[in-house]
Design a protein around this motif. Structure first.
Motif, PDB file in Angstrom:
ATOM      1  N   LYS A 159      65.887  67.248  59.537  1.00 30.41           N
ATOM      2  CA  LYS A 159      67.260  67.669  59.774  1.00 30.41           C
ATOM      3  C   LYS A 159      67.386  69.192  59.835  1.00 30.41           C
ATOM      4  O   LYS A 159      66.454  69.937  59.522  1.00 30.41           O
ATOM      5  N   GLN A 160      68.559  69.619  60.212  1.00 24.48           N
ATOM      6  CA  GLN A 160      68.850  71.022  60.443  1.00 24.48           C
ATOM      7  C   GLN A 160      68.466  71.897  59.252  1.00 24.48           C
ATOM      8  O   GLN A 160      68.842  71.626  58.110  1.00 24.48           O
ATOM      9  N   GLY A 161      67.696  72.952  59.514  1.00 19.55           N
ATOM     10  CA  GLY A 161      67.357  73.931  58.488  1.00 19.55           C
ATOM     11  C   GLY A 161      66.304  73.500  57.501  1.00 19.55           C
ATOM     12  O   GLY A 161      66.019  74.235  56.549  1.00 19.55           O
ATOM     13  N   ARG A 162      65.671  72.342  57.691  1.00 18.38           N
ATOM     14  CA  ARG A 162      64.695  71.836  56.730  1.00 18.38           C
ATOM     15  C   ARG A 162      63.270  72.127  57.194  1.00 18.38           C
ATOM     16  O   ARG A 162      63.012  72.346  58.375  1.00 18.38           O
ATOM     17  N   SER A 163      62.335  72.084  56.256  1.00 19.91           N
ATOM     18  CA  SER A 163      60.932  72.360  56.551  1.00 19.91           C
ATOM     19  C   SER A 163      60.065  71.158  56.215  1.00 19.91           C
ATOM     20  O   SER A 163      60.264  70.497  55.191  1.00 19.91           O
ATOM     21  N   LEU A 164      59.090  70.909  57.078  1.00 20.88           N
ATOM     22  CA  LEU A 164      58.098  69.866  56.857  1.00 20.88           C
ATOM     23  C   LEU A 164      56.738  70.547  56.817  1.00 20.88           C
ATOM     24  O   LEU A 164      56.287  71.108  57.821  1.00 20.88           O
ATOM     25  N   VAL A 165      56.092  70.514  55.652  1.00 24.90           N
ATOM     26  CA  VAL A 165      54.771  71.124  55.485  1.00 24.90           C
ATOM     27  C   VAL A 165      53.741  70.003  55.404  1.00 24.90           C
ATOM     28  O   VAL A 165      53.768  69.201  54.465  1.00 24.90           O
ATOM     29  N   VAL A 166      52.868  69.936  56.392  1.00 20.47           N
ATOM     30  CA  VAL A 166      51.781  68.953  56.385  1.00 20.47           C
ATOM     31  C   VAL A 166      50.509  69.746  56.131  1.00 20.47           C
ATOM     32  O   VAL A 166      50.000  70.428  57.018  1.00 20.47           O
ATOM     33  N   GLY A 167      50.033  69.698  54.890  1.00 18.65           N
ATOM     34  CA  GLY A 167      49.035  70.662  54.449  1.00 18.65           C
ATOM     35  C   GLY A 167      47.702  70.080  54.064  1.00 18.65           C
ATOM     36  O   GLY A 167      47.577  68.902  53.762  1.00 18.65           O
ATOM     37  N   ARG A 168      46.690  70.952  54.051  1.00 13.93           N
ATOM     38  CA  ARG A 168      45.348  70.586  53.613  1.00 13.93           C
ATOM     39  C   ARG A 168      45.203  70.921  52.135  1.00 13.93           C
ATOM     40  O   ARG A 168      44.905  72.043  51.773  1.00 13.93           O
ATOM     41  N   THR A 169      45.424  69.925  51.287  1.00 11.43           N
ATOM     42  CA  THR A 169      45.283  70.134  49.856  1.00 11.43           C
ATOM     43  C   THR A 169      44.045  69.396  49.362  1.00 11.43           C
ATOM     44  O   THR A 169      43.470  68.568  50.070  1.00 11.43           O
ATOM     45  N   TYR A 170      43.632  69.690  48.142  1.00 16.29           N
ATOM     46  CA  TYR A 170      42.445  69.052  47.575  1.00 16.29           C
ATOM     47  C   TYR A 170      42.712  67.584  47.277  1.00 16.29           C
ATOM     48  O   TYR A 170      43.826  67.194  46.931  1.00 16.29           O
ATOM     49  N   GLU A 171      41.677  66.771  47.393  1.00 16.44           N
ATOM     50  CA  GLU A 171      41.777  65.369  47.001  1.00 16.44           C
ATOM     51  C   GLU A 171      41.184  65.229  45.606  1.00 16.44           C
ATOM     52  O   GLU A 171      40.025  65.572  45.368  1.00 16.44           O
ATOM     53  N   MET A 172      42.017  64.740  44.684  1.00 16.92           N
ATOM     54  CA  MET A 172      41.627  64.644  43.286  1.00 16.92           C
ATOM     55  C   MET A 172      41.176  63.229  42.941  1.00 16.92           C
ATOM     56  O   MET A 172      41.635  62.241  43.510  1.00 16.92           O
ATOM     57  N   ASP A 173      40.272  63.149  41.959  1.00 12.75           N
ATOM     58  CA  ASP A 173      39.902  61.862  41.388  1.00 12.75           C
ATOM     59  C   ASP A 173      41.084  61.325  40.592  1.00 12.75           C
ATOM     60  O   ASP A 173      42.105  62.007  40.428  1.00 12.75           O
ATOM     61  N   THR A 174      40.964  60.135  40.084  1.00 18.37           N
ATOM     62  CA  THR A 174      42.082  59.513  39.365  1.00 18.37           C
ATOM     63  C   THR A 174      42.445  60.260  38.089  1.00 18.37           C
ATOM     64  O   THR A 174      43.527  60.054  37.546  1.00 18.37           O
ATOM     65  N   ASP A 175      41.550  61.141  37.603  1.00 16.91           N
ATOM     66  CA  ASP A 175      41.878  61.907  36.396  1.00 16.91           C
ATOM     67  C   ASP A 175      42.791  63.088  36.689  1.00 16.91           C
ATOM     68  O   ASP A 175      43.310  63.726  35.778  1.00 16.91           O
ATOM     69  N   GLY A 176      42.993  63.412  37.974  1.00 14.55           N
ATOM     70  CA  GLY A 176      43.872  64.514  38.337  1.00 14.55           C
ATOM     71  C   GLY A 176      43.294  65.881  38.066  1.00 14.55           C
ATOM     72  O   GLY A 176      43.988  66.885  38.187  1.00 14.55           O
ATOM     73  N   GLN A 177      42.008  65.951  37.720  1.00 17.73           N
ATOM     74  CA  GLN A 177      41.382  67.235  37.416  1.00 17.73           C
ATOM     75  C   GLN A 177      40.131  67.482  38.243  1.00 17.73           C
ATOM     76  O   GLN A 177      39.801  68.614  38.564  1.00 17.73           O
TER      77      GLN A 177
END
Length: 797
Positions: A259-277
């Motif tokens: 919608k008007q004035g909004r941002s969509l960021v489709v980014g390359r982020t790290y993939e984490m294991d189930t521990d989140g670390q």
């Protein structure tokens, strides 16, 4: 009176003639002693006077030497003031890409490194702004005020060369120390010397970076691994708030509208294991990252000539909307910027246009990939993974269209590459806007191969082709090309392959792949050493073969080019069209690289943590959410209070609010593996029941229009029902939209900060993010703190 005086004189004469002369002697001796004592006292007084005079002159000299050092200090305070201004300038210049205290220091030290006096003499020398090694004594002497009369200053530095002093720089603490500066003040034969170290310190300036898209409170979806709309059935997602996703797939007959004035960021982020670390690794040991791609996919199982519109999917950007992505793939679908002059797309790699696709670009399109990367690790194995171009990847007569007539600005900082499947190497093309037909231009003409064909098929008579046989064929093709590299490429011209830099093995790329167990096909390409040479070659090639190339392009590509007056900057050549005839535009060279690195940095940081001042290896979910607290809420139910509690506050209009919160016990969803708790609240402003959910696993959201909802899920979130909702979904994996969903951001009394405050009261710190980029600091400092003396000595060697 005269008689009396005369009588006394006579009496004195008689005394001298008589025994009374001894008394006179006593008088004389006494007078002499008094005279001697007076002389001694006078001499002593004189010595005290001389001593005091000397001391006074010495103190005057010392005071003058002290004043001289203060004058030098004041001069350095002026230098530091310039450096502080440069530090702030550097912050402003890099504000949107992630300005930090380090950004301030970079500007500060760069200014010191380059600072010159009015005679253009540098104060400091060294190999770089972070490696300043010495200072110039003559420049410091210029800070001293002239002294009157015969007085003079002498300024030196300790060490073998008295005109240059040593500098100790500590960039970690932000200090610069000028070692062993010596000032001597001489007047009327009196001399005083002061030696000291002078230090400059970067002031403690708090920097609050801009979050490029918005405050986190403006987001409606944060999905580490991505968003999938549609799939086994159609879906339609409308986001009236900012959105982050590690990947975006729009399935057949599905749509996404920003919608008007909004941002969509489709980014390359790290993939984490189930521990989140723990960051997952690729087979080559590099960190695994999400694709960061936008894929708009339609159903392509129909014949040419039938209506394909009903099968298409679409991504639409409304007025002033923004899209950030690593790559955009449109196949059998549409990408539509309806936002006029104000919409914008920022993409690191290519816009790939596949079969039966329609792409309409308006406003600004900025392809900031130029073959380099600011990422910690390379994106893929080839530089072509970060080189922005617009590519028609269609075949034959399966037509697609690109309409650029609504663009006001187009920047493509990269060029296209030829990459057949499993090619194992890259061939740079000279085009920023290109089609598959242009790849043929970079094939070495068969006339340059000494009777060999291009492509050439190798057939083995003894089974599969071995690696040695393939290597021998590649070497033979390269040898044949080099043997003919000085022959004219086209009739009527003296241009040869060497004219375009093709004069060694490295400038020839032989790409091959198997077509059967006993056959392999080889394509021999010219691989130009520079982008400019590739640009020049294709321009010349097109001028010699324009009719053939234009005819082939028109079979599968429809192009509406830039309007007059639009700004265009491309690293390579581009296509334009006049009537039915295609033309090649010339490149603008390095102008296309303007701001490319800046946009790469912005995208890198937005991709990782949605902030612009955080460099830790994490993901948006793990940046904002404390997974240990989330697990405690779901697994440690005996530690978490259930029931009802009250909270009082003030809304944006200044009215007192009163909320009542109720926490449920832990619940599960059969068949999904999800575990969740819901906190419901009601306030006295609208009397509606609102809620937020803490979940883990494949949580199916029950989105109801009568509730504002925040969902925090360590796992996937699946939305199957139709609804208009106000709230936010933040998850560590994917969001699946399987029907129609419109999400609006939180507003009014139910904004994210106030909800998070209450969430933390309940959950012991599950929300560890902030809608500010750093902890606030008063940032006060004085001039005396940033330039000062150390190791002060007077008249000491």
């Amino acid at each position: 009176m005269a008689i009396r005086l005369k009588k006394r004189i006579e009496e004195a004469k008689k005394a001298l003639r008589g025994n009374s002369g001894a008394g006179l002697l006593v008088v004389v001796i006494t007078a002499l002693v008094v005279l001697l004592l007076g002389s001694a006292l006078l001499y002593a007084s004189y010595n005290v006077y001389v001593l005091r005079l000397t001391q006074r002159k010495s103190e005057t000299n010392f005071t003058s030497a002290d004043a001289g050092m203060e004058e030098i200090r004041a001069g350095l305070q002026g230098v530091s003031s310039d450096a502080i201004g440069a530090g702030y300038d550097n912050v402003i210049a890099n504000y949107t890409e992630g300005a930090t205290e380090e950004t301030f220091r970079e500007g500060y030290f760069k200014c010191l490194f380059n600072w010159e006096d009015e005679n253009n003499v540098k104060l400091f020398t060294g190999s770089s702004p972070t490696s300043i090694s010495s200072y110039n004594v003559e420049v410091l002497k210029g800070f001293l005020e002239p002294v009157p009369g015969t007085a003079e200053y002498t300024l030196t530095a300790g060490g073998s060369d008295s005109s240059t002093g040593a500098v100790l720089q500590d960039t970690s603490t932000g200090t610069l120390t000028l070692k062993d500066l010596r000032l001597t003040y001489i007047k009327n034969g009196y001399e005083t010397t002061i030696s000291t170290d002078l230090y400059l310190a970067v002031p403690p300036v708090p920097i609050y970076s801009a979050i490029n898209t918005s405050d986190v409170a403006d987001y409606v979806i944060i999905a580490d691994k991505g968003i999938q709309v549609g799939g086994n059935k159609s879906g339609n997602l409308v986001v009236d708030g900012d959105t982050y996703a590690g990947d975006l797939k729009i399935g057949d007959r599905s749509t996404v509208t920003v919608k008007q004035g909004r941002s969509l960021v489709v980014g390359r982020t790290y993939e984490m294991d189930t521990d989140g670390q723990t960051i997952l690794k690729n087979t080559d040991g590099t960190d695994k990252m999400t694709p960061g791609n936008v894929s708009i996919e339609g159903t392509l199982k129909y014949d040419k000539g039938k209506s394909a519109d009903k099968y298409k999917s679409q991504l639409t950007l409304e007025d002033n909307a923004r899209l950030w992505a690593h790559e955009i793939n449109v196949d059998g679908s549409s990408l539509n910027m309806t936002g006029g002059d104000n919409a914008a797309i920022y993409v690191a790699d290519d816009l790939n246009i596949g079969r039966y696709s329609d792409v309409t670009l308006k406003g600004t399109y900025f392809g900031f990939g130029n073959g380099s990367s600011v990422f910690d690790e390379p994106i893929g194995t080839n530089i072509s993974a970060l080189s922005s171009a617009i590519l028609f990847r269609t075949k034959g007569d399966i037509a697609s269209s690109l309409d650029m007539s609504g663009l006001t600005s187009l920047t493509l900082a990269g060029t296209a590459y030829v990459m057949p499947t499993d090619a194992g190497s890259e061939v740079r093309m000279g085009s920023s806007i290109t089609t598959r037909a242009e790849q043929l231009a970079y094939l070495v003409p068969e006339s340059m191969l000494g009777g060999r064909s291009n492509p050439e098929i190798q057939t083995s008579t003894g089974g599969s082709i071995t690696a040695d046989e393939a290597a021998a064929e590649t070497s033979a093709l390269k040898t044949a090309v080099l043997a003919n590299s000085k022959k004219a490429l086209w009739s009527g011209t003296n241009m040869t392959m060497t004219s375009y830099g093709i004069d060694s093995d490295e400038d020839i790329a032989v790409l091959s792949y198997p077509i059967s167990s006993s056959q392999r096909v080889y394509y021999t390409f010219m691989n130009f050493p520079t982008r400019d040479l590739a640009n020049k070659y294709f321009t010349d090639f097109f001028s010699k073969n324009s009719a053939t190339v234009s005819s082939y392009i028109s079979q599968y590509a429809s192009l509406k080019t830039l309007p007059s007056g639009a700004s265009a900057s491309m690293a390579g050549t581009g296509l334009s069209k006049e009537g039915d005839t295609y033309k090649v535009t010339t490149s603008t060279g390095d102008n296309a690289d303007t701001n490319s690195t800046r946009y790469q940095k912005i995208y890198q940081t937005l991709s990782r943590t949605m902030t612009t001042n955080n460099t830790q290896k994490t993901t948006p979910f793990n940046f904002y959410i404390n997974r240990a607290a989330l697990d405690e809420m779901l697994d440690g139910s005996d530690k978490v209070t259930t029931g009802e509690w009250k909270h009082k506050g003030v809304d944006e209009a200044g009215h007192e609010t009163e909320r009542y919160y109720t926490a449920s016990a832990v619940q599960t969803q059969n068949g999904t593996g999800a575990k969740w708790r819901e906190i419901t609240y009601k306030d006295n402003t609208d009397n509606t029941n609102d809620s937020f959910v803490i979940a883990r696993g494949n949580y199916e959201v029950d989105v109801r229009p009568d509730k504002q909802k925040l969902v925090i899920c360590d796992g996937n979130v699946i939305i199957k029902n139709n609804s208009l909702s106000i709230g936010m979904i933040i998850c560590s994996r994917k969001v699946y939209v399987m029907n129609n969903l419109t999400l609006e951001k939180f507003t009014g009394t139910a904004d994210i900060p106030s909800i998070m405050d209450q969430l933390n009261n309940y959950s012991h710190g599950i929300w560890r993010g902030s809608h500010q980029s750093q902890t606030e600091d008063n940032g006060t400092w004085s001039v005396d703190e940033i330039v000062g003396f150390r190791n002060w000595k007077k008249n000491a060697e």
